[in-house]
Design a protein around this motif. Structure first.
Motif, PDB file in Angstrom:
ATOM      1  N   GLU A  52      88.446 -36.474 134.187  1.00  0.00           N
ATOM      2  CA  GLU A  52      87.533 -36.831 133.107  1.00  0.00           C
ATOM      3  C   GLU A  52      86.485 -37.798 133.645  1.00  0.00           C
ATOM      4  N   THR A  53      85.289 -37.288 133.840  1.00  0.00           N
ATOM      5  CA  THR A  53      84.243 -38.092 134.451  1.00  0.00           C
ATOM      6  C   THR A  53      82.880 -37.673 133.945  1.00  0.00           C
ATOM      7  N   ASP A  54      81.939 -38.602 133.950  1.00  0.00           N
ATOM      8  CA  ASP A  54      80.549 -38.263 133.625  1.00  0.00           C
ATOM      9  C   ASP A  54      79.571 -38.849 134.636  1.00  0.00           C
ATOM     10  N   THR A  55      80.089 -39.650 135.580  1.00  0.00           N
ATOM     11  CA  THR A  55      79.218 -40.260 136.584  1.00  0.00           C
ATOM     12  C   THR A  55      79.905 -40.283 137.946  1.00  0.00           C
ATOM     13  N   LEU A  56      79.235 -39.727 138.948  1.00  0.00           N
ATOM     14  CA  LEU A  56      79.741 -39.753 140.323  1.00  0.00           C
ATOM     15  C   LEU A  56      79.083 -40.916 141.043  1.00  0.00           C
ATOM     16  N   ILE A  57      79.897 -41.741 141.692  1.00  0.00           N
ATOM     17  CA  ILE A  57      79.378 -42.949 142.335  1.00  0.00           C
ATOM     18  C   ILE A  57      79.600 -42.915 143.844  1.00  0.00           C
ATOM     19  N   ALA A  58      78.567 -43.306 144.589  1.00  0.00           N
ATOM     20  CA  ALA A  58      78.667 -43.490 146.036  1.00  0.00           C
ATOM     21  C   ALA A  58      78.417 -44.962 146.329  1.00  0.00           C
ATOM     22  N   ASP A  59      79.355 -45.606 147.007  1.00  0.00           N
ATOM     23  CA  ASP A  59      79.186 -47.016 147.345  1.00  0.00           C
ATOM     24  C   ASP A  59      78.723 -47.188 148.791  1.00  0.00           C
ATOM     25  N   ALA A  60      78.583 -46.073 149.510  1.00  0.00           N
ATOM     26  CA  ALA A  60      78.101 -46.104 150.899  1.00  0.00           C
ATOM     27  C   ALA A  60      77.046 -45.013 151.073  1.00  0.00           C
ATOM     28  N   LYS A  61      76.102 -45.260 151.962  1.00  0.00           N
ATOM     29  CA  LYS A  61      75.009 -44.304 152.123  1.00  0.00           C
ATOM     30  C   LYS A  61      75.490 -42.939 152.581  1.00  0.00           C
ATOM     31  N   GLU A  62      76.622 -42.901 153.305  1.00  0.00           N
ATOM     32  CA  GLU A  62      77.141 -41.631 153.803  1.00  0.00           C
ATOM     33  C   GLU A  62      77.561 -40.704 152.673  1.00  0.00           C
ATOM     34  N   GLU A  63      77.895 -41.271 151.512  1.00  0.00           N
ATOM     35  CA  GLU A  63      78.354 -40.451 150.401  1.00  0.00           C
ATOM     36  C   GLU A  63      77.228 -39.975 149.492  1.00  0.00           C
ATOM     37  N   ILE A  64      75.993 -40.458 149.712  1.00  0.00           N
ATOM     38  CA  ILE A  64      74.879 -40.071 148.841  1.00  0.00           C
ATOM     39  C   ILE A  64      74.661 -38.556 148.831  1.00  0.00           C
ATOM     40  N   PRO A  65      74.579 -37.895 149.997  1.00  0.00           N
ATOM     41  CA  PRO A  65      74.402 -36.431 149.957  1.00  0.00           C
ATOM     42  C   PRO A  65      75.553 -35.721 149.243  1.00  0.00           C
ATOM     43  N   VAL A  66      76.752 -36.288 149.338  1.00  0.00           N
ATOM     44  CA  VAL A  66      77.920 -35.644 148.746  1.00  0.00           C
ATOM     45  C   VAL A  66      77.873 -35.692 147.227  1.00  0.00           C
ATOM     46  N   ILE A  67      77.529 -36.859 146.648  1.00  0.00           N
ATOM     47  CA  ILE A  67      77.503 -36.941 145.193  1.00  0.00           C
ATOM     48  C   ILE A  67      76.378 -36.073 144.622  1.00  0.00           C
ATOM     49  N   ILE A  68      75.260 -35.986 145.334  1.00  0.00           N
ATOM     50  CA  ILE A  68      74.173 -35.138 144.860  1.00  0.00           C
ATOM     51  C   ILE A  68      74.569 -33.670 144.944  1.00  0.00           C
ATOM     52  N   SER A  69      75.156 -33.274 146.068  1.00  0.00           N
ATOM     53  CA  SER A  69      75.595 -31.883 146.232  1.00  0.00           C
ATOM     54  C   SER A  69      76.649 -31.523 145.194  1.00  0.00           C
ATOM     55  N   THR A  70      77.604 -32.417 144.971  1.00  0.00           N
ATOM     56  CA  THR A  70      78.667 -32.162 144.003  1.00  0.00           C
ATOM     57  C   THR A  70      78.104 -32.017 142.595  1.00  0.00           C
ATOM     58  N   SER A  71      77.179 -32.906 142.222  1.00  0.00           N
ATOM     59  CA  SER A  71      76.587 -32.830 140.886  1.00  0.00           C
ATOM     60  C   SER A  71      75.787 -31.546 140.715  1.00  0.00           C
ATOM     61  N   MET A  72      75.129 -31.085 141.771  1.00  0.00           N
ATOM     62  CA  MET A  72      74.365 -29.835 141.705  1.00  0.00           C
ATOM     63  C   MET A  72      75.288 -28.632 141.516  1.00  0.00           C
ATOM     64  N   VAL A  73      76.415 -28.631 142.242  1.00  0.00           N
ATOM     65  CA  VAL A  73      77.380 -27.527 142.103  1.00  0.00           C
ATOM     66  C   VAL A  73      77.978 -27.511 140.700  1.00  0.00           C
ATOM     67  N   LEU A  74      78.332 -28.682 140.180  1.00  0.00           N
ATOM     68  CA  LEU A  74      78.910 -28.751 138.839  1.00  0.00           C
ATOM     69  C   LEU A  74      77.942 -28.211 137.793  1.00  0.00           C
ATOM     70  N   TYR A  75      76.663 -28.490 137.974  1.00  0.00           N
ATOM     71  CA  TYR A  75      75.673 -27.994 137.010  1.00  0.00           C
ATOM     72  C   TYR A  75      75.427 -26.499 137.179  1.00  0.00           C
ATOM     73  N   LYS A  76      75.228 -26.084 138.428  1.00  0.00           N
ATOM     74  CA  LYS A  76      74.889 -24.683 138.670  1.00  0.00           C
ATOM     75  C   LYS A  76      76.047 -23.745 138.359  1.00  0.00           C
ATOM     76  N   LYS A  77      77.275 -24.143 138.697  1.00  0.00           N
ATOM     77  CA  LYS A  77      78.422 -23.251 138.541  1.00  0.00           C
ATOM     78  C   LYS A  77      79.096 -23.377 137.180  1.00  0.00           C
TER      79      LYS A  77
END
Length: 204
Positions: A52-77
């Motif tokens: 149960e989530t509505d916000t994906l958080i990255a606390d390190a710069k390495e995770e920024i591409p991951v949260i964006i990619s994940t949010s895009m997949v969740l929306y598209k799929k």
């Protein structure tokens, strides 16, 4: 992870000083195809576990591409329009009633996860409800014989989910799914020596 040089076998000294027969280099994800696939795995993990989530958080710069990619997949799929927040300055600023999910690469002793949880709480005044990691190494926590995962779940009132665990990697080696069977016994020995216990600390 093996195909992209992320999961490597050999002899590696970790930050903890332990000598590990394997290491996970998530910095070796470097292409659009790789980060898209990783986002798919995170999205599937979130969906399969009914996180149960509505916000994906990255606390390190390495995770920024991951949260964006994940949010895009969740929306598209799935048609889920997920918020994303990175480094407390990119994307949505977490609010008090948000169901925040921290995205991280790996959990070992749990030190990095604890630091991220504390930083998010201090800077935003909000709490993280869940954590999703690429790999759970299933090692002991910092202060108990429990796994770092269970130790953090107990102390921080969060739920941790992983895409892959050390046991999954060992099983893949045993079944010949990935190359590296010559490291199988070393992997099992490492699991035995540094693996955390479950529940009360008396189990496997």
């Amino acid at each position: 992870m093996v195909d992209n040089g992320v999961l490597q076998f050999g002899s590696f000294e970790l930050k903890s000083g332990r000598i590990s027969p394997y290491i996970v280099h998530t910095s070796n994800y470097q292409t659009g195809a790789q980060i898209t696939k990783l986002g798919q795995y995170f999205a599937e993990c979130i969906r399969e576990n009914n996180v149960e989530t509505d916000t994906l958080i990255a606390d390190a710069k390495e995770e920024i591409p991951v949260i964006i990619s994940t949010s895009m997949v969740l929306y598209k799929k799935y048609g889920i329009d997920m918020n994303y927040s990175a480094l407390h300055s990119i994307g949505k600023k977490p609010e008090k009633d948000d169901a925040n999910t921290l995205i991280m690469d790996i959990i070992t002793s749990g030190k990095s996860v604890k630091k991220a949880l504390q930083t998010i709480s201090e800077l935003s005044g909000t709490e993280v409800k869940s954590v999703v990691v690429t790999v759970d190494r299933m090692e002991r926590g910092e202060s108990t014989d429990m796994t770092a995962k269970e130790e953090i779940e107990r102390d921080y009132n969060v739920k941790i989910y992983s895409i892959v665990t050390l046991d999954d990697i060992i099983q893949a080696l045993e079944n010949g799914v990935i190359a590296g069977t010559e490291y199988l016994e070393a992997m099992k020995q490492y699991r035995k020596e540094y693996g955390g216990c479950y529940g009360s600390g008396s189990g496997d």
